[in-house]
Design an enzyme around this catalytic site. Structure first.
Site, PDB file in Angstrom:
ATOM      1  N   SER A   1      41.436  34.501  37.494  1.00 26.70           N
ATOM      2  CA  SER A   1      40.646  35.732  37.430  1.00 26.70           C
ATOM      3  C   SER A   1      40.409  36.441  38.753  1.00 26.70           C
ATOM      4  O   SER A   1      40.434  37.667  38.805  1.00 26.70           O
ATOM      5  CB  SER A   1      39.298  35.442  36.768  1.00 26.70           C
ATOM      6  OG  SER A   1      38.649  34.383  37.443  1.00 26.70           O
TER       7      SER A   1
ATOM      8  N   HIS B   1      32.678  35.335  40.158  1.00 26.70           N
ATOM      9  CA  HIS B   1      33.804  36.144  40.631  1.00 26.70           C
ATOM     10  C   HIS B   1      33.473  36.930  41.892  1.00 26.70           C
ATOM     11  O   HIS B   1      32.315  37.289  42.116  1.00 26.70           O
ATOM     12  CB  HIS B   1      34.242  37.116  39.529  1.00 26.70           C
ATOM     13  CG  HIS B   1      34.731  36.427  38.307  1.00 26.70           C
ATOM     14  ND1 HIS B   1      34.127  36.537  37.086  1.00 26.70           N
ATOM     15  CD2 HIS B   1      35.775  35.586  38.129  1.00 26.70           C
ATOM     16  CE1 HIS B   1      34.766  35.810  36.197  1.00 26.70           C
ATOM     17  NE2 HIS B   1      35.779  35.206  36.801  1.00 26.70           N
TER      18      HIS B   1
ATOM     19  N   ASP C   1      27.234  37.258  38.439  1.00 26.89           N
ATOM     20  CA  ASP C   1      27.595  36.149  37.535  1.00 26.89           C
ATOM     21  C   ASP C   1      27.810  34.843  38.296  1.00 26.89           C
ATOM     22  O   ASP C   1      27.918  33.775  37.702  1.00 26.89           O
ATOM     23  CB  ASP C   1      28.814  36.507  36.676  1.00 26.89           C
ATOM     24  CG  ASP C   1      30.111  36.693  37.483  1.00 26.89           C
ATOM     25  OD1 ASP C   1      30.098  36.466  38.722  1.00 26.89           O
ATOM     26  OD2 ASP C   1      31.136  37.057  36.885  1.00 26.89           O
TER      27      ASP C   1
HETATM   28  C1  NAG Z   1      36.355  33.075  42.377  1.00 21.10           C
HETATM   29  O1  NAG Z   1      36.387  32.850  43.763  1.00 21.10           O
HETATM   30  C2  NAG Z   1      35.226  32.290  44.326  1.00 21.10           C
HETATM   31  C3  NAG Z   1      35.464  32.190  45.803  1.00 21.10           C
HETATM   32  O2  NAG Z   1      36.576  31.387  46.067  1.00 21.10           O
HETATM   33  C4  NAG Z   1      34.946  30.931  43.717  1.00 21.10           C
HETATM   34  O3  NAG Z   1      33.720  30.464  44.180  1.00 21.10           O
HETATM   35  C5  NAG Z   1      34.890  31.070  42.201  1.00 21.10           C
HETATM   36  O4  NAG Z   1      34.757  29.808  41.633  1.00 21.10           O
HETATM   37  C6  NAG Z   1      36.128  31.749  41.684  1.00 21.10           C
HETATM   38  N1  NAG Z   1      35.972  31.962  40.272  1.00 21.10           N
HETATM   39  C7  NAG Z   1      36.923  31.689  39.405  1.00 21.10           C
HETATM   40  C8  NAG Z   1      36.561  31.882  37.975  1.00 21.10           C
HETATM   41  O5  NAG Z   1      38.033  31.334  39.733  1.00 21.10           O
END
Ligand code: NAG
Ligand code: NAG
Ligand code: NAG
Ligand code: NAG
Ligand code: NAG
Length: 283
Positions: A39, A240, A237
């Site tokens: 995502s 993201h 959230d």
């Molecule tokens: C999106 O990126 C952030 C920073 O790396 C991370 O903390 C988060 O878990 C990521 N979310 C997803 C759904 O991959």
């Protein structure tokens, strides 16, 4: 006449590649970047409670020199959200892609045309990206279609791992699976040292996020560069990257590519003419 002069110019810096480059249709050549992962690569910046706020910062504006390969394998001028017809079961927002491409062009307008190949899908784990899977095949099909019209696959931007941080077994296997994925992609594209710029994930829901991070940061394959997302701001959230963070990430990815360009090619006689080709564009 004009194309002859162009060909001569382009073959100037490397005798080893001049033969191939002299047949290049330079006006339609694109420097192609594949975007893959989950995502955060697809882009959720500005998506709040399931709705995209439609805010596009100037760093992500369209530019006639930035194209995207659409889901029907046709080129079109790129605009946000870059993954709108690829990651179709989710609400897409701002990702790093447009900021990346604009940043590259801003720092060197002689780069020419950038061809973006969005291929990321939210919520996907590394097993789902393994050789022979639907996601893998789709990405390869898109990469090949992109190159067919007169372009060179220059690199892959990869941002994935969250979905593998939920169980210890998967987290432990991540290192091996990731390396195999990178090696398979390079081998199937016949570009053995294709630059891969990956993003190390920061915090997350998964209990084993640190194991994933470690596997990413300790990757020792040649020409794999890692950009760290640690410290980048998340959406409310908590899951993201925000729009502003995606712009920052795009610029970090562009920095990484320019750094790779800055170092002289390791093997000027290697069969990877595509790399030498873009190297010249960036000069
Ligand atoms: C999106 O990126 C952030 C920073 O790396 C991370 O903390 C988060 O878990 C990521 N979310 C997803 C759904 O991959
Ligand atoms: C090069 O490609 C462009 C765009 O596809 C096309 O219009 C042009 O005719 C081509 N030129 C040559 C010499 O093939
Ligand atoms: C999103 O939903 C939460 C919880 O329902 C609410 O508190 C918040 O105000 C909403 N935010 C927006 C921008 O709609
Ligand atoms: C990956 O995702 C697929 C499909 O959601 C699921 O069946 C599989 O168990 C997952 N594998 C891992 C290793 O997480
Ligand atoms: C890495 O990629 C760059 C750009 O394509 C290329 O010039 C260089 O030779 C590659 N380096 C290695 C170690 O393969």
């Amino acid at each position: 006449m004009f194309s002859l002069i162009l060909s001569l110019l382009l073959s100037y810096s490397s005798l080893a590649t001049s033969k191939k480059l002299s047949h290049e249709n330079t006006s339609s050549s694109k420097n192609i970047f594949i975007l893959a992962g989950q995502s955060n690569m697809s882009g959720r910046g500005g998506v709040i409670n399931g709705t995209w706020d439609r805010f596009v910062p100037p760093q992500c504006y369209p530019n006639p020199s930035i194209l995207r390969l659409d889901a029907g394998l046709e080129w079109e001028e790129a605009k946000e959200p870059l993954h709108y017809d690829i990651d179709v079961t989710k609400v897409c927002g701002i990702g790093p892609g447009m900021a990346f491409a604009n940043s590259l062009l801003e720092r060197d307008s002689s780069i020419g045309t950038i061809g973006m190949v969005p291929s990321a899908v939210g919520g996907t784990n590394i097993t789902e990206w393994g050789r022979g899977t639907e996601l893998y095949n789709q990405m390869m099909r898109r990469a090949e279609a992109a190159a067919r019209g007169g372009g060179k696959v220059w690199g892959i931007l990869w941002y994935q791992g969250e979905s593998d941080s939920l169980s210890k077994e998967d987290a432990m296997l991540y290192r091996t699976r990731l390396e195999k994925f990178f090696t398979d992609v390079r081998s199937d594209l016949q570009l053995p040292s294709l630059p891969i710029i990956q993003v190390a994930i920061a915090s997350g829901l998964g209990q084993y996020i640190d194991m994933i991070r470690k596997a990413q940061l300790e990757n020792e394959l040649p020409n794999v560069t890692t950009v760290d997302a640690k410290g980048l701001k998340l959406e409310p959230d908590g899951l993201h990257l925000s729009t502003a963070a995606q712009v920052q990430l795009g610029e970090m990815l562009a920095d990484a590519v320019l750094r790779i360009m800055g170092s002289p090619p390791a093997h000027s006689n290697s069969p990877e003419k595509s790399h030498n080709f873009f190297f010249r564009w960036l000069r």
